[in-house]
Design an enzyme around this catalytic site. Structure first.
Site, short mmCIF file in Angstrom:
data_model
loop_
_atom_site.label_atom_id
_atom_site.label_comp_id
_atom_site.label_asym_id
_atom_site.label_seq_id
_atom_site.Cartn_x
_atom_site.Cartn_y
_atom_site.Cartn_z
N GLY A 1 -6.83 -1.47 -27.09
CA GLY A 1 -8.32 -1.85 -27.27
C GLY A 1 -9.38 -0.59 -27.46
O GLY A 1 -8.66 0.45 -27.72
N ASP A 2 -10.33 -0.77 -27.03
CA ASP A 2 -11.35 0.53 -27.13
C ASP A 2 -11.33 1.40 -25.87
O ASP A 2 -11.39 2.54 -25.74
CB ASP A 2 -12.69 0.15 -27.23
CG ASP A 2 -13.02 -0.96 -26.03
OD1 ASP A 2 -12.27 -1.84 -25.69
OD2 ASP A 2 -14.11 -0.91 -25.51
N GLY B 1 -12.32 -5.45 -27.64
CA GLY B 1 -11.94 -4.03 -28.04
C GLY B 1 -12.15 -3.70 -29.48
O GLY B 1 -12.57 -2.78 -29.80
N THR C 1 -11.55 -5.53 -16.71
CA THR C 1 -11.91 -4.32 -17.44
C THR C 1 -13.02 -3.51 -16.38
O THR C 1 -13.93 -4.25 -16.17
CB THR C 1 -12.27 -4.31 -18.61
OG1 THR C 1 -11.22 -4.50 -19.61
CG2 THR C 1 -12.70 -2.97 -19.04
N THR D 1 -17.20 -2.38 -22.05
CA THR D 1 -16.24 -3.53 -21.70
C THR D 1 -16.43 -4.62 -22.81
O THR D 1 -17.59 -5.05 -22.99
CB THR D 1 -16.36 -4.43 -20.43
OG1 THR D 1 -15.25 -5.50 -20.29
CG2 THR D 1 -17.75 -4.50 -19.74
N GLY D 2 -15.63 -5.56 -23.49
CA GLY D 2 -15.72 -6.46 -24.34
C GLY D 2 -14.48 -6.27 -25.39
O GLY D 2 -13.46 -6.03 -24.78
N ARG E 1 -0.52 -3.45 -29.06
CA ARG E 1 -1.95 -3.49 -29.21
C ARG E 1 -2.84 -2.66 -28.26
O ARG E 1 -2.35 -2.68 -26.95
CB ARG E 1 -2.50 -5.11 -28.96
CG ARG E 1 -3.98 -5.13 -29.12
CD ARG E 1 -4.76 -5.19 -27.85
NE ARG E 1 -6.24 -5.40 -28.14
CZ ARG E 1 -7.25 -5.15 -27.32
NH1 ARG E 1 -7.14 -4.76 -26.00
NH2 ARG E 1 -8.48 -5.46 -27.54
#
Ligand code: ASP
Length: 304
Positions: A202-203, A226, A172, A223-224, A200
């Site tokens: 994510g953030d 999500g 990311t 980043t992480g 799916r």
């Protein structure tokens, strides 16, 4: 002349013990290339928006990072990418999600922001939009990477959905900047999680969760994990803590990343800048690929 640029290439289990010196060199130079690209834009008076998009596009083109070319494989063995951008001077945003074969999803996200009436486009519709606007596409071979393929093969027949942050894999990308006119911008791009299914998301493509920029507060790119970043509305929370509570950039980042996220098990980090050019790069994981520059200073960092 004051500007700053901060970027990340993902956070996770990034330790010296898991790294070889050759690999470290490659990451260092990948981060430097991206930083220099963005720095040039800002040095010559370009906008924060141009700088973050150019920086993220360089990271997307580098197979080392989980975005664009280096995106991880989903459950079907395809690449589904997410990206978003936000212009803090206008409070406008654009994003694409679950897109395939768009060479630079960050540029598609910018196009959505600048050339549509919408903020977030998904899948086939987003691809159609990108085609109509002449954005570059690449075939599946361009996105194929042996390492990513092996990563996916390991978990393909399981229910495991892997963050690109576990033992062997990191990814990311994102960047934030303030330009010499005092305008802020943020951009983030990802391939998401290995073996993800059911569309799916994510953030990363969610304005306010993975990306946010507001000239009066800050610009943030996350980043992480999500799901946890969405639930915590991380990027906007940092802006709110500055706006409503008067916290400094660093205080707001520390509260969100080192306390609030930790409490709910949200592993990851972010990069942020405020209008004065202060930068913050907090993470609660073991490492985060990151780099920043100001007119007088610059650094590339990997470990804690
Ligand atoms: N935040 C991204 C996602 O959940 C993954 C990452 O940052 O590595 O899709």
């Amino acid at each position: 002349m004051n500007f700053s640029l901060v970027l990340h290439g993902g956070a996770g289990t990034i330790t010296r013990a898991l790294m070889t010196s050759e690999k470290e060199q490659l990451y260092q130079s990948g981060l430097k290339d991206a930083l220099n690209t963005g720095r040039k834009v800002l040095q010559y008076g370009g906008t924060a928006l141009d700088a973050v998009c150019a920086t993220v596009a360089v990271l997307e083109d580098n197979p080392l990072f989980n975005a664009g070319r280096g995106s991880v494989f989903n459950h079907q063995g395809r690449h589904e990418m997410d990206a978003s951008v936000m212009d803090g001077s206008q409070l406008t945003g654009g994003a694409v999600t679950c897109v395939q074969n768009i060479r630079n999803p960050v540029l598609a996200a910018r196009h959505v922001m600048e050339h549509s009436q919408h903020v977030l486009l998904c899948g086939a519709g987003a691809e159609m939009f990108a085609k109509e606007h002449g954005l570059e596409f690449a075939d599946d071979d361009y996105f194929f990477d042996d390492f990513r393929f092996a990563q996916w093969k390991e978990v393909q027949h399981s229910e495991t959905v892997q963050l690109d942050h576990t033992e062997k894999k990191f990814g990311t990308v994102g960047a934030v900047a303030v330009d010499i006119a005092g305008n802020l911008a943020a951009a983030t791009s990802t391939g998401g999680m290995t073996n993800k299914k059911w569309g799916r998301i994510g953030d990363t493509p969610i304005i306010g969760a993975g990306t946010y920029a507001n000239n009066t507060t800050c610009a943030v790119s996350c980043t992480g994990h999500g799901e946890l970043f969405i639930r915590s509305v991380v990027a906007y929370d940092i802006s709110c803590l500055m706006e409503y509570k008067g916290l400094s950039l660093q205080e707001a980042c520390d509260l969100v990343v080192m306390e609030k996220l930790v409490k709910i098990g949200g592993e990851g980090g972010l990069v942020a800048t405020d209008a004065l050019g202060n930068v913050a790069m907090p993470f609660n994981s073991e490492g985060m690929y990151r780099a920043f520059c100001t007119p007088t200073d610059s650094e590339v960092l990997i470990y804690r």
